[in-house]
Design a protein around this motif. Structure first.
Motif, PDB file in Angstrom:
ATOM      1  N   LEU A  73     -41.094 -15.330 -59.088  1.00 24.59           N
ATOM      2  CA  LEU A  73     -40.959 -15.601 -60.514  1.00 24.59           C
ATOM      3  C   LEU A  73     -39.542 -15.350 -61.018  1.00 24.59           C
ATOM      4  CD1 LEU A  73     -42.653 -16.371 -63.022  1.00 24.59           C
ATOM      5  CD2 LEU A  73     -43.025 -13.919 -63.382  1.00 24.59           C
ATOM      6  N   ALA A  74     -39.046 -16.268 -61.848  1.00 21.19           N
ATOM      7  CA  ALA A  74     -37.724 -16.109 -62.459  1.00 21.19           C
ATOM      8  C   ALA A  74     -37.807 -16.571 -63.910  1.00 21.19           C
ATOM      9  CB  ALA A  74     -36.678 -16.908 -61.691  1.00 21.19           C
ATOM     10  N   LEU A  75     -37.831 -15.623 -64.846  1.00 20.00           N
ATOM     11  CA  LEU A  75     -37.871 -15.931 -66.270  1.00 20.00           C
ATOM     12  C   LEU A  75     -36.453 -15.939 -66.826  1.00 20.00           C
ATOM     13  CD1 LEU A  75     -40.832 -13.597 -67.355  1.00 20.00           C
ATOM     14  CD2 LEU A  75     -40.953 -16.008 -66.662  1.00 20.00           C
ATOM     15  N   GLY A  76     -36.269 -16.672 -67.908  1.00 22.01           N
ATOM     16  CA  GLY A  76     -34.945 -16.709 -68.517  1.00 22.01           C
ATOM     17  C   GLY A  76     -34.549 -15.381 -69.125  1.00 22.01           C
ATOM     18  N   GLU A  77     -35.529 -14.697 -69.719  1.00 23.58           N
ATOM     19  CA  GLU A  77     -35.287 -13.407 -70.357  1.00 23.58           C
ATOM     20  C   GLU A  77     -36.433 -12.454 -70.016  1.00 23.58           C
ATOM     21  OE1 GLU A  77     -34.820 -13.876 -74.528  1.00 23.58           O
ATOM     22  OE2 GLU A  77     -33.076 -15.213 -74.373  1.00 23.58           O
ATOM     23  N   PRO A  78     -36.169 -11.157 -69.984  1.00 23.41           N
ATOM     24  CA  PRO A  78     -37.242 -10.201 -69.690  1.00 23.41           C
ATOM     25  C   PRO A  78     -38.277 -10.169 -70.813  1.00 23.41           C
ATOM     26  CG  PRO A  78     -35.252  -9.042 -70.341  1.00 23.41           C
ATOM     27  CD  PRO A  78     -34.865 -10.481 -70.174  1.00 23.41           C
ATOM     28  N   ARG A 109     -41.617  -8.159 -58.106  1.00 21.20           N
ATOM     29  CA  ARG A 109     -40.898  -9.248 -58.760  1.00 21.20           C
ATOM     30  C   ARG A 109     -41.236  -9.308 -60.245  1.00 21.20           C
ATOM     31  NH1 ARG A 109     -36.224 -11.896 -58.170  1.00 21.20           N
ATOM     32  NH2 ARG A 109     -36.310 -13.891 -59.276  1.00 21.20           N
ATOM     33  N   ILE A 110     -42.510  -9.158 -60.563  1.00 20.47           N
ATOM     34  CA  ILE A 110     -42.919  -9.166 -61.970  1.00 20.47           C
ATOM     35  C   ILE A 110     -42.253  -8.023 -62.727  1.00 20.47           C
ATOM     36  CG2 ILE A 110     -44.871  -8.816 -63.527  1.00 20.47           C
ATOM     37  CD1 ILE A 110     -46.598 -10.256 -61.373  1.00 20.47           C
ATOM     38  N   ARG A 111     -42.228  -6.847 -62.118  1.00 22.04           N
ATOM     39  CA  ARG A 111     -41.596  -5.693 -62.780  1.00 22.04           C
ATOM     40  C   ARG A 111     -40.124  -5.976 -63.076  1.00 22.04           C
ATOM     41  NH1 ARG A 111     -38.554  -1.748 -61.225  1.00 22.04           N
ATOM     42  NH2 ARG A 111     -38.803  -2.275 -59.024  1.00 22.04           N
ATOM     43  N   SER A 112     -39.468  -6.692 -62.177  1.00 19.20           N
ATOM     44  CA  SER A 112     -38.052  -7.003 -62.380  1.00 19.20           C
ATOM     45  C   SER A 112     -37.836  -7.930 -63.570  1.00 19.20           C
ATOM     46  CB  SER A 112     -37.461  -7.638 -61.116  1.00 19.20           C
ATOM     47  OG  SER A 112     -37.885  -8.984 -60.952  1.00 19.20           O
ATOM     48  N   GLN A 113     -38.895  -8.591 -64.026  1.00 17.90           N
ATOM     49  CA  GLN A 113     -38.808  -9.501 -65.170  1.00 17.90           C
ATOM     50  C   GLN A 113     -39.220  -8.821 -66.479  1.00 17.90           C
ATOM     51  OE1 GLN A 113     -37.818 -12.958 -64.280  1.00 17.90           O
ATOM     52  NE2 GLN A 113     -37.364 -11.652 -62.527  1.00 17.90           N
ATOM     53  N   MET A 114     -39.483  -7.510 -66.414  1.00 16.28           N
ATOM     54  CA  MET A 114     -39.948  -6.768 -67.589  1.00 16.28           C
ATOM     55  C   MET A 114     -38.818  -5.969 -68.221  1.00 16.28           C
ATOM     56  SD  MET A 114     -43.359  -7.288 -67.596  1.00 16.28           S
ATOM     57  CE  MET A 114     -43.958  -5.939 -68.617  1.00 16.28           C
TER      58      MET A 114
END
Length: 280
Positions: A104-109, A131-136
């Motif tokens: 997963l790669a989101l634009g912003e957390p 990976r999800i945690r890295s997007q939080m």
């Protein structure tokens, strides 16, 4: 047991055909998980493995015009369905992604993670939750709902046991294999997975709600529950290649088992889940 690849194929398409029925069954559990996140107004919420779009629409309403609700799933068929629900709801603040959570790669957390019966199907749960945690955002909350034990959930257990003597033997699932009851024992699954992927303050508590099997299927309630049991759940995948005569015996046995749960014009059973919370 179902894996991520299964959801990309026929399982995702089948679930899409029954999504309205499943939403009736699962909504009380999902609502409890959303409530655990508190006030979401103006926030960003990520939902992983949502199996449709109804719950993401609810999150979009909760975050309001200044927030965003992002739904992620590996099934292109469920993405298509969720897009339809997004348009019908006029949810301009709802975004959808067809992606594997481990990549997963989101634009912003985002501020919060929500999962309604999706987390148990990750092939590599530690990688996915890291990976999800890295997007939080730091301190972001996670609220995850998953099934407790197979025997605690008659919607799955009762039909399966009634049919067992007519089913061919299969090798038992490997411990930790993805599937609906993969997180039935949090001490052996959810807690170590989340801990190893860097989440903190992990808590679990039981959630129970009544399930009306086949709610939303027209006709006799017993036949509606039987149709549900044959088409969705642990029994359905074992039925596909059986001879017609054997399927008939299974139908009769399951119908008799479900009749024991017939009450007030519906087949009613308890649904037993875990509500798991954590902090990024």
């Amino acid at each position: 047991m179902a894996s991520m690849d299964d959801w990309k194929g026929d399982l995702g398409r089948t679930w899409g055909d029954y999504t309205e029925i499943m939403d009736r069954m699962l909504s009380p559990f999902g609502d409890a998980a959303q409530e655990q996140l508190g006030d979401l107004c103006g926030k960003g919420v990520l939902e992983v493995g949502w199996r449709g779009g109804e719950s993401t629409v609810k999150l979009a309403k909760a975050v309001g015009d200044n927030g965003v609700a992002i739904g992620v799933d590996v099934s292109a068929d469920l993405i298509f369905l969720a897009n339809q629900q997004r348009k019908e709801a006029g949810a301009a603040n709802m975004a959808l992604m067809c992606a594997d959570a481990s990549e997963l790669a989101l634009g912003e957390p985002v501020d919060a993670l929500y999962s309604r019966f999706g987390a148990m199907f990750f092939d590599k749960p530690i990688d996915a939750f890291a990976r999800i945690r890295s997007q939080m955002k730091p301190g972001g909350k996670a609220s995850i709902i998953c099934w407790r034990g197979f025997k605690e959930n008659p919607w799955a257990f009762a039909p399966f046991i009634a049919a067992a003597k007519f089913l061919p033997e299969v090798a038992p699932s490997q411990p930790g294999a993805p599937g609906p009851f993969a997180w039935a024992k949090p001490d052996e699954s959810a807690i170590p997975y989340l801990t190893k992927s860097g989440w903190k303050n992990i808590r679990t508590r039981p959630i129970d709600h009544e399930i009306v099997m086949g709610a939303g299927i027209e006709g006799d309630p017993l036949e509606a529950a039987l149709h549900f049991a044959m088409k969705i759940g642990p029994l359905s995948s074992r039925m596909e290649k059986l001879p017609a005569a054997q399927k008939t015996k299974i139908h009769d046995a399951v119908r008799l088992a479900l009749k024991e749960h017939l009450s007030a014009g519906a087949v009613r059973v308890n649904g037993a889940c875990w509500l798991i919370t954590a902090t990024a």
